[in-house]
Design a protein around this motif. Structure first.
Motif, mmCIF file in Angstrom:
data_model
loop_
_atom_site.group_PDB
_atom_site.id
_atom_site.type_symbol
_atom_site.label_atom_id
_atom_site.label_comp_id
_atom_site.label_asym_id
_atom_site.label_seq_id
_atom_site.Cartn_x
_atom_site.Cartn_y
_atom_site.Cartn_z
ATOM 1 N N PRO A 103 -15.387 -42.024 3.430
ATOM 2 C CA PRO A 103 -15.119 -42.104 4.867
ATOM 3 C C PRO A 103 -14.876 -40.748 5.526
ATOM 4 C CG PRO A 103 -13.791 -43.716 3.684
ATOM 5 C CD PRO A 103 -14.471 -42.869 2.663
ATOM 6 N N VAL A 104 -14.281 -39.819 4.817
ATOM 7 C CA VAL A 104 -14.011 -38.515 5.409
ATOM 8 C C VAL A 104 -15.318 -37.790 5.694
ATOM 9 C CG1 VAL A 104 -12.886 -36.295 5.055
ATOM 10 C CG2 VAL A 104 -11.773 -38.372 4.264
ATOM 11 N N LEU A 105 -16.243 -37.817 4.751
ATOM 12 C CA LEU A 105 -17.551 -37.186 4.973
ATOM 13 C C LEU A 105 -18.285 -37.880 6.112
ATOM 14 C CD1 LEU A 105 -18.962 -36.408 1.416
ATOM 15 C CD2 LEU A 105 -18.340 -34.794 3.184
ATOM 16 N N LEU A 106 -18.204 -39.199 6.148
ATOM 17 C CA LEU A 106 -18.853 -39.955 7.212
ATOM 18 C C LEU A 106 -18.313 -39.521 8.569
ATOM 19 C CD1 LEU A 106 -20.578 -42.352 8.253
ATOM 20 C CD2 LEU A 106 -18.553 -43.762 7.910
ATOM 21 N N LEU A 107 -16.991 -39.467 8.699
ATOM 22 C CA LEU A 107 -16.390 -39.065 9.967
ATOM 23 C C LEU A 107 -16.750 -37.630 10.327
ATOM 24 C CD1 LEU A 107 -12.856 -40.691 9.782
ATOM 25 C CD2 LEU A 107 -14.721 -41.293 11.305
ATOM 26 N N ILE A 126 -17.677 -48.754 12.114
ATOM 27 C CA ILE A 126 -17.460 -49.745 11.050
ATOM 28 C C ILE A 126 -18.459 -49.472 9.942
ATOM 29 C CG2 ILE A 126 -17.468 -52.198 10.476
ATOM 30 C CD1 ILE A 126 -16.932 -52.710 13.498
ATOM 31 N N GLN A 127 -17.957 -49.414 8.692
ATOM 32 C CA GLN A 127 -18.834 -49.193 7.538
ATOM 33 C C GLN A 127 -18.741 -50.406 6.623
ATOM 34 O OE1 GLN A 127 -17.867 -45.882 5.003
ATOM 35 N NE2 GLN A 127 -19.826 -46.005 3.942
ATOM 36 N N LYS A 128 -19.910 -50.996 6.334
ATOM 37 C CA LYS A 128 -20.012 -52.081 5.364
ATOM 38 C C LYS A 128 -21.092 -51.680 4.381
ATOM 39 C CE LYS A 128 -18.541 -55.800 8.361
ATOM 40 N NZ LYS A 128 -18.881 -57.037 9.008
ATOM 41 N N ASP A 129 -20.652 -51.400 3.179
ATOM 42 C CA ASP A 129 -21.530 -50.892 2.130
ATOM 43 C C ASP A 129 -22.247 -49.641 2.647
ATOM 44 O OD1 ASP A 129 -20.704 -52.879 0.399
ATOM 45 O OD2 ASP A 129 -22.221 -54.283 1.130
ATOM 46 N N SER A 130 -23.569 -49.652 2.694
ATOM 47 C CA SER A 130 -24.294 -48.470 3.151
ATOM 48 C C SER A 130 -24.614 -48.532 4.637
ATOM 49 C CB SER A 130 -25.584 -48.292 2.353
ATOM 50 O OG SER A 130 -26.456 -49.369 2.604
ATOM 51 N N ALA A 131 -24.280 -49.633 5.315
ATOM 52 C CA ALA A 131 -24.549 -49.766 6.750
ATOM 53 C C ALA A 131 -23.331 -49.286 7.540
ATOM 54 C CB ALA A 131 -24.848 -51.215 7.099
ATOM 55 N N VAL A 132 -23.613 -48.457 8.557
ATOM 56 C CA VAL A 132 -22.564 -47.924 9.414
ATOM 57 C C VAL A 132 -22.928 -48.269 10.855
ATOM 58 C CG1 VAL A 132 -21.381 -45.862 10.199
ATOM 59 C CG2 VAL A 132 -22.144 -46.018 7.836
ATOM 60 N N GLN A 133 -21.994 -48.969 11.539
ATOM 61 C CA GLN A 133 -22.219 -49.303 12.939
ATOM 62 C C GLN A 133 -21.317 -48.405 13.781
ATOM 63 O OE1 GLN A 133 -20.877 -53.134 14.302
ATOM 64 N NE2 GLN A 133 -22.387 -53.159 15.966
ATOM 65 N N ILE A 134 -21.954 -47.678 14.741
ATOM 66 C CA ILE A 134 -21.239 -46.776 15.630
ATOM 67 C C ILE A 134 -21.357 -47.336 17.034
ATOM 68 C CG2 ILE A 134 -21.089 -44.439 16.545
ATOM 69 C CD1 ILE A 134 -22.487 -43.498 13.964
ATOM 70 N N VAL A 135 -20.207 -47.592 17.685
ATOM 71 C CA VAL A 135 -20.181 -48.131 19.039
ATOM 72 C C VAL A 135 -19.483 -47.100 19.917
ATOM 73 C CG1 VAL A 135 -19.385 -50.015 20.498
ATOM 74 C CG2 VAL A 135 -20.055 -50.476 18.135
ATOM 75 N N LYS A 175 -22.665 -48.623 27.569
ATOM 76 C CA LYS A 175 -22.189 -48.889 26.217
ATOM 77 C C LYS A 175 -23.403 -48.833 25.306
ATOM 78 C CE LYS A 175 -18.554 -51.931 25.723
ATOM 79 N NZ LYS A 175 -18.044 -53.298 25.604
ATOM 80 N N PHE A 176 -23.195 -48.354 24.098
ATOM 81 C CA PHE A 176 -24.292 -48.322 23.141
ATOM 82 C C PHE A 176 -23.761 -48.673 21.761
ATOM 83 C CE2 PHE A 176 -22.562 -44.075 23.036
ATOM 84 C CZ PHE A 176 -22.561 -43.731 21.694
ATOM 85 N N SER A 177 -24.706 -49.070 20.911
ATOM 86 C CA SER A 177 -24.368 -49.383 19.529
ATOM 87 C C SER A 177 -25.512 -48.858 18.661
ATOM 88 C CB SER A 177 -24.212 -50.898 19.360
ATOM 89 O OG SER A 177 -24.006 -51.201 17.997
ATOM 90 N N LEU A 178 -25.145 -48.122 17.602
ATOM 91 C CA LEU A 178 -26.131 -47.568 16.673
ATOM 92 C C LEU A 178 -25.896 -48.182 15.300
ATOM 93 C CD1 LEU A 178 -25.890 -43.767 17.559
ATOM 94 C CD2 LEU A 178 -27.531 -45.412 18.436
ATOM 95 N N LEU A 179 -26.990 -48.413 14.590
ATOM 96 C CA LEU A 179 -26.896 -48.894 13.215
ATOM 97 C C LEU A 179 -27.515 -47.823 12.317
ATOM 98 C CD1 LEU A 179 -26.073 -51.142 11.311
ATOM 99 C CD2 LEU A 179 -28.346 -52.111 11.555
ATOM 100 N N CYS A 180 -26.699 -47.297 11.415
ATOM 101 C CA CYS A 180 -27.147 -46.219 10.547
ATOM 102 C C CYS A 180 -27.042 -46.671 9.098
ATOM 103 C CB CYS A 180 -26.276 -44.978 10.742
ATOM 104 S SG CYS A 180 -26.128 -44.437 12.443
#
Length: 189
Positions: A103-107, A126-135, A175-180
């Protein structure tokens, strides 16, 4: 009859002898010597007194310089102590940076990807396994593609996709939402 004058004849010339006072030559020489010694001692006292005044002034200058150097020494010791503290903090930060995972590297990657010249703020990550949702939200829609490009360039994400964009109200906020998808996903231990 024969007259015998026992008194001297005032008319007759006689050789009168006067008693001369006897003076020795050592008296005037002694006086000259004492005057000379007193003069030399006066000159010596004057020279010594002047030298004493010069040395006293020099001593005062040296004391002032010593006080200034002591103040500088105290400042230097304080700076050295501050330098050691800062160096220890830097080493701790570098050590923590090297040991960053998950999580630290992700942030870090997400925060460094936010465009500096645009108004963009994140509301959820929000991080679930390898999926990261950024809102998040932005006042300038142009900031979203810049943010997506910066995220993709970090190398931390395999893909960055726009999931949703929605205009909110009159102030042009969106508002936006990204899926990474994280390329460096490590399951928690």
């Amino acid at each position: 009859m024969i007259k015998v004058n026992l008194l001297k004849d005032p008319i007759a010339r006689t050789h009168r002898t006067y008693i001369k006072p006897s003076t020795s030559r050592t008296g005037p020489l002694l006086i000259v010597f004492i005057v000379l010694v007193v003069g030399l001692m006066g000159a010596w006292y004057y020279v010594v007194n002047e030298r004493k005044n010069e040395l006293t002034e020099y001593r005062n200058e040296l004391k002032a310089e010593e006080a200034r150097l002591q103040a500088l020494k105290i400042k230097l010791e304080k700076y050295e102590e501050d330098k050691k503290q800062i160096q220890s903090r830097i080493s701790v930060i570098e050590q923590l940076k090297e040991q960053q995972t998950g999580p630290v590297l992700l942030l870090n990657h997400v925060l460094h990807s936010i465009p500096r010249n645009r108004l963009l703020w994140l509301t959820s990550l929000i991080q679930k396994d390898s999926a990261v949702q950024i809102v998040g939200q932005t006042q300038k829609i142009e900031a979203i593609p810049d943010f997506m490009t910066n995220l993709a360039e970090t190398g931390f994400f395999q893909s960055v996709d726009l999931e949703m964009i929605d205009s909110v109200g009159q102030d042009d906020a969106s508002k936006f939402s990204l899926l990474c998808m994280s390329a460096q996903y490590q399951p928690e231990e």
